[in-house]
Each structure stands twice: as C-alpha cells, then as structure tokens.
Scaffold this motif. Structure first.
Motif, PDB file in Angstrom:
ATOM      1  N   ALA A   7       0.840  -1.195   0.000  1.00 44.13           N
ATOM      2  CA  ALA A   7       0.000   0.000   0.000  1.00 44.13           C
ATOM      3  C   ALA A   7       0.877   1.247   0.000  1.00 44.13           C
ATOM      4  CB  ALA A   7      -0.930   0.003   1.210  1.00 44.13           C
ATOM      5  N   LYS A   8       1.954   1.226   0.755  1.00 44.28           N
ATOM      6  CA  LYS A   8       2.876   2.368   0.796  1.00 44.28           C
ATOM      7  C   LYS A   8       3.536   2.568  -0.563  1.00 44.28           C
ATOM      8  CE  LYS A   8       5.240   5.502   3.093  1.00 44.28           C
ATOM      9  NZ  LYS A   8       4.622   6.753   3.461  1.00 44.28           N
ATOM     10  N   ALA A   9       3.935   1.481  -1.218  1.00 46.47           N
ATOM     11  CA  ALA A   9       4.581   1.569  -2.529  1.00 46.47           C
ATOM     12  C   ALA A   9       3.630   2.121  -3.578  1.00 46.47           C
ATOM     13  CB  ALA A   9       5.103   0.200  -2.960  1.00 46.47           C
ATOM     14  N   ALA A  10       2.347   1.797  -3.440  1.00 44.51           N
ATOM     15  CA  ALA A  10       1.351   2.227  -4.415  1.00 44.51           C
ATOM     16  C   ALA A  10       0.736   3.580  -4.059  1.00 44.51           C
ATOM     17  CB  ALA A  10       0.261   1.171  -4.541  1.00 44.51           C
ATOM     18  N   GLU A  11       1.194   4.189  -2.979  1.00 44.92           N
ATOM     19  CA  GLU A  11       0.673   5.487  -2.558  1.00 44.92           C
ATOM     20  C   GLU A  11       0.825   6.498  -3.690  1.00 44.92           C
ATOM     21  OE1 GLU A  11       1.613   8.805   0.913  1.00 44.92           O
ATOM     22  OE2 GLU A  11       3.023   7.173   0.561  1.00 44.92           O
ATOM     23  N   LEU A  12      -0.225   7.263  -3.935  1.00 45.10           N
ATOM     24  CA  LEU A  12      -0.188   8.293  -4.967  1.00 45.10           C
ATOM     25  C   LEU A  12       0.114   9.638  -4.321  1.00 45.10           C
ATOM     26  CD1 LEU A  12      -3.245   7.319  -7.181  1.00 45.10           C
ATOM     27  CD2 LEU A  12      -0.829   6.834  -7.575  1.00 45.10           C
ATOM     28  N   LEU A  13       1.210  10.248  -4.738  1.00 48.29           N
ATOM     29  CA  LEU A  13       1.640  11.531  -4.194  1.00 48.29           C
ATOM     30  C   LEU A  13       1.150  12.674  -5.068  1.00 48.29           C
ATOM     31  CD1 LEU A  13       5.356  10.557  -3.517  1.00 48.29           C
ATOM     32  CD2 LEU A  13       3.485  10.594  -1.863  1.00 48.29           C
ATOM     33  N   THR A  14       0.766  13.754  -4.445  1.00 50.44           N
ATOM     34  CA  THR A  14       0.397  14.956  -5.191  1.00 50.44           C
ATOM     35  C   THR A  14       1.676  15.632  -5.681  1.00 50.44           C
ATOM     36  OG1 THR A  14       0.498  16.384  -3.258  1.00 50.44           O
ATOM     37  CG2 THR A  14      -1.638  15.323  -3.718  1.00 50.44           C
ATOM     38  N   VAL A  15       1.527  16.560  -6.604  1.00 53.16           N
ATOM     39  CA  VAL A  15       2.681  17.313  -7.082  1.00 53.16           C
ATOM     40  C   VAL A  15       3.334  18.039  -5.906  1.00 53.16           C
ATOM     41  CG1 VAL A  15       3.439  19.218  -8.557  1.00 53.16           C
ATOM     42  CG2 VAL A  15       1.837  17.514  -9.448  1.00 53.16           C
ATOM     43  N   VAL A  18       5.498  15.695  -3.986  1.00 53.52           N
ATOM     44  CA  VAL A  18       6.710  15.379  -4.740  1.00 53.52           C
ATOM     45  C   VAL A  18       7.700  16.539  -4.641  1.00 53.52           C
ATOM     46  CG1 VAL A  18       7.657  14.906  -7.040  1.00 53.52           C
ATOM     47  CG2 VAL A  18       5.552  13.775  -6.305  1.00 53.52           C
ATOM     48  N   LEU A  19       7.211  17.767  -4.789  1.00 55.35           N
ATOM     49  CA  LEU A  19       8.083  18.938  -4.683  1.00 55.35           C
ATOM     50  C   LEU A  19       8.763  18.974  -3.316  1.00 55.35           C
ATOM     51  CD1 LEU A  19       5.834  21.700  -6.306  1.00 55.35           C
ATOM     52  CD2 LEU A  19       7.555  20.266  -7.406  1.00 55.35           C
ATOM     53  N   ASP A  20       8.005  18.691  -2.269  1.00 55.44           N
ATOM     54  CA  ASP A  20       8.566  18.662  -0.916  1.00 55.44           C
ATOM     55  C   ASP A  20       9.606  17.558  -0.774  1.00 55.44           C
ATOM     56  OD1 ASP A  20       6.959  20.801  -0.254  1.00 55.44           O
ATOM     57  OD2 ASP A  20       5.465  19.586   0.797  1.00 55.44           O
ATOM     58  N   GLU A  21       9.310  16.380  -1.333  1.00 58.59           N
ATOM     59  CA  GLU A  21      10.244  15.248  -1.272  1.00 58.59           C
ATOM     60  C   GLU A  21      11.558  15.583  -1.973  1.00 58.59           C
ATOM     61  OE1 GLU A  21      10.066  11.678  -0.494  1.00 58.59           O
ATOM     62  OE2 GLU A  21       8.341  12.118   0.777  1.00 58.59           O
ATOM     63  N   LEU A  22      11.476  16.408  -3.010  1.00 56.43           N
ATOM     64  CA  LEU A  22      12.659  16.775  -3.785  1.00 56.43           C
ATOM     65  C   LEU A  22      13.356  18.002  -3.220  1.00 56.43           C
ATOM     66  CD1 LEU A  22      11.302  16.130  -7.384  1.00 56.43           C
ATOM     67  CD2 LEU A  22      12.763  14.653  -5.991  1.00 56.43           C
ATOM     68  N   GLY A  23      13.075  18.318  -1.984  1.00 54.92           N
ATOM     69  CA  GLY A  23      13.768  19.411  -1.322  1.00 54.92           C
ATOM     70  C   GLY A  23      13.163  20.772  -1.569  1.00 54.92           C
ATOM     71  N   LEU A  45      -5.095  12.031 -13.447  1.00 58.20           N
ATOM     72  CA  LEU A  45      -6.418  11.613 -12.994  1.00 58.20           C
ATOM     73  C   LEU A  45      -7.490  12.194 -13.911  1.00 58.20           C
ATOM     74  CD1 LEU A  45      -5.955  12.134  -9.156  1.00 58.20           C
ATOM     75  CD2 LEU A  45      -5.678  10.032 -10.468  1.00 58.20           C
ATOM     76  N   PRO A  46      -8.694  11.640 -13.886  1.00 60.69           N
ATOM     77  CA  PRO A  46      -9.775  12.158 -14.733  1.00 60.69           C
ATOM     78  C   PRO A  46     -10.066  13.648 -14.521  1.00 60.69           C
ATOM     79  CG  PRO A  46     -10.390  10.024 -13.866  1.00 60.69           C
ATOM     80  CD  PRO A  46      -9.104  10.420 -13.181  1.00 60.69           C
ATOM     81  N   ASN A  47      -9.768  14.175 -13.329  1.00 61.35           N
ATOM     82  CA  ASN A  47      -9.998  15.597 -13.073  1.00 61.35           C
ATOM     83  C   ASN A  47      -8.834  16.464 -13.550  1.00 61.35           C
ATOM     84  OD1 ASN A  47      -8.049  15.133 -11.148  1.00 61.35           O
ATOM     85  ND2 ASN A  47      -9.319  15.699  -9.401  1.00 61.35           N
ATOM     86  N   GLY A  48      -7.827  15.845 -14.168  1.00 62.87           N
ATOM     87  CA  GLY A  48      -6.694  16.568 -14.715  1.00 62.87           C
ATOM     88  C   GLY A  48      -5.513  16.715 -13.773  1.00 62.87           C
ATOM     89  N   GLU A  49      -5.686  16.358 -12.498  1.00 60.38           N
ATOM     90  CA  GLU A  49      -4.586  16.465 -11.541  1.00 60.38           C
ATOM     91  C   GLU A  49      -3.568  15.355 -11.780  1.00 60.38           C
ATOM     92  OE1 GLU A  49      -5.901  16.676  -7.506  1.00 60.38           O
ATOM     93  OE2 GLU A  49      -7.251  18.356  -7.908  1.00 60.38           O
ATOM     94  N   LEU A  50      -2.320  15.646 -11.423  1.00 59.59           N
ATOM     95  CA  LEU A  50      -1.243  14.675 -11.571  1.00 59.59           C
ATOM     96  C   LEU A  50      -0.939  14.006 -10.243  1.00 59.59           C
ATOM     97  CD1 LEU A  50       1.286  16.709 -13.745  1.00 59.59           C
ATOM     98  CD2 LEU A  50      -0.308  14.950 -14.503  1.00 59.59           C
ATOM     99  N   ARG A  51      -0.542  12.755 -10.326  1.00 58.73           N
ATOM    100  CA  ARG A  51      -0.070  12.011  -9.165  1.00 58.73           C
ATOM    101  C   ARG A  51       1.162  11.221  -9.584  1.00 58.73           C
ATOM    102  NH1 ARG A  51      -3.316  14.897  -7.368  1.00 58.73           N
ATOM    103  NH2 ARG A  51      -4.990  14.491  -5.900  1.00 58.73           N
ATOM    104  N   VAL A  52       2.030  10.962  -8.607  1.00 58.14           N
ATOM    105  CA  VAL A  52       3.217  10.143  -8.821  1.00 58.14           C
ATOM    106  C   VAL A  52       3.175   9.024  -7.795  1.00 58.14           C
ATOM    107  CG1 VAL A  52       5.738  10.079  -8.837  1.00 58.14           C
ATOM    108  CG2 VAL A  52       4.545  12.124  -9.638  1.00 58.14           C
TER     109      VAL A  52
END
Length: 70
Positions: A7-15, A18-23, A45-52
């Motif tokens: 579940a942790k590996a499949a977690e979908l992160l918001t942009v 991701v920005l926070d994770e990248l410093g 996503l169908p609403n146009g938002e991105l996830r990683v």
C-alpha cells in the motif's frame, strides 16, 4: 505487514508532496522537467490532476543517485 508495504509503494503523491520530497523545488521547475521528459512518470487523474506513485518516485531518485550504475 506485506499489505502495508504494498500500500505504501502504491501510494499516490500529489505534485506538492513530490516537490517537498525533492527538497522544495518549484512547481515551475517540475513542469519544466515534465516538458523535457526528465521528471518522474506521472498519472493524470480524470480531473486533470497529476499524481506520482511512491515506488516510481523512489526508483526515479535511485536512478539519479551519484555513483549509480548506468
């Protein structure tokens, strides 16, 4: 326990996550990397938002580690 790690590996992160994770890189930098195909692969996503996916981000970071085999 294995279910939690999957579940942790499949977690979908918001942009933002991701920005926070990248410093704390800027949103503009992230989208520029996307244009240049340098950013980690995203899911739109169908609403146009991105996830990683967490595991995709981790793999992407691992590939960029200095000293990583080419």
């Amino acid at each position: 326990m294995a279910r939690d790690s999957r579940a942790k590996a499949a977690e979908l992160l918001t942009v933002r996550q991701v920005l926070d994770e990248l410093g704390g890189i800027s949103r503009r930098t992230f989208y520029r990397w996307r244009e240049l195909r340098l950013a980690p692969p995203c899911i739109r996503l169908p609403n146009g938002e991105l996830r990683v996916r967490r595991d995709v981000l981790n793999d992407w970071l691992e590939e960029r580690a200095e000293g990583a085999a080419s």
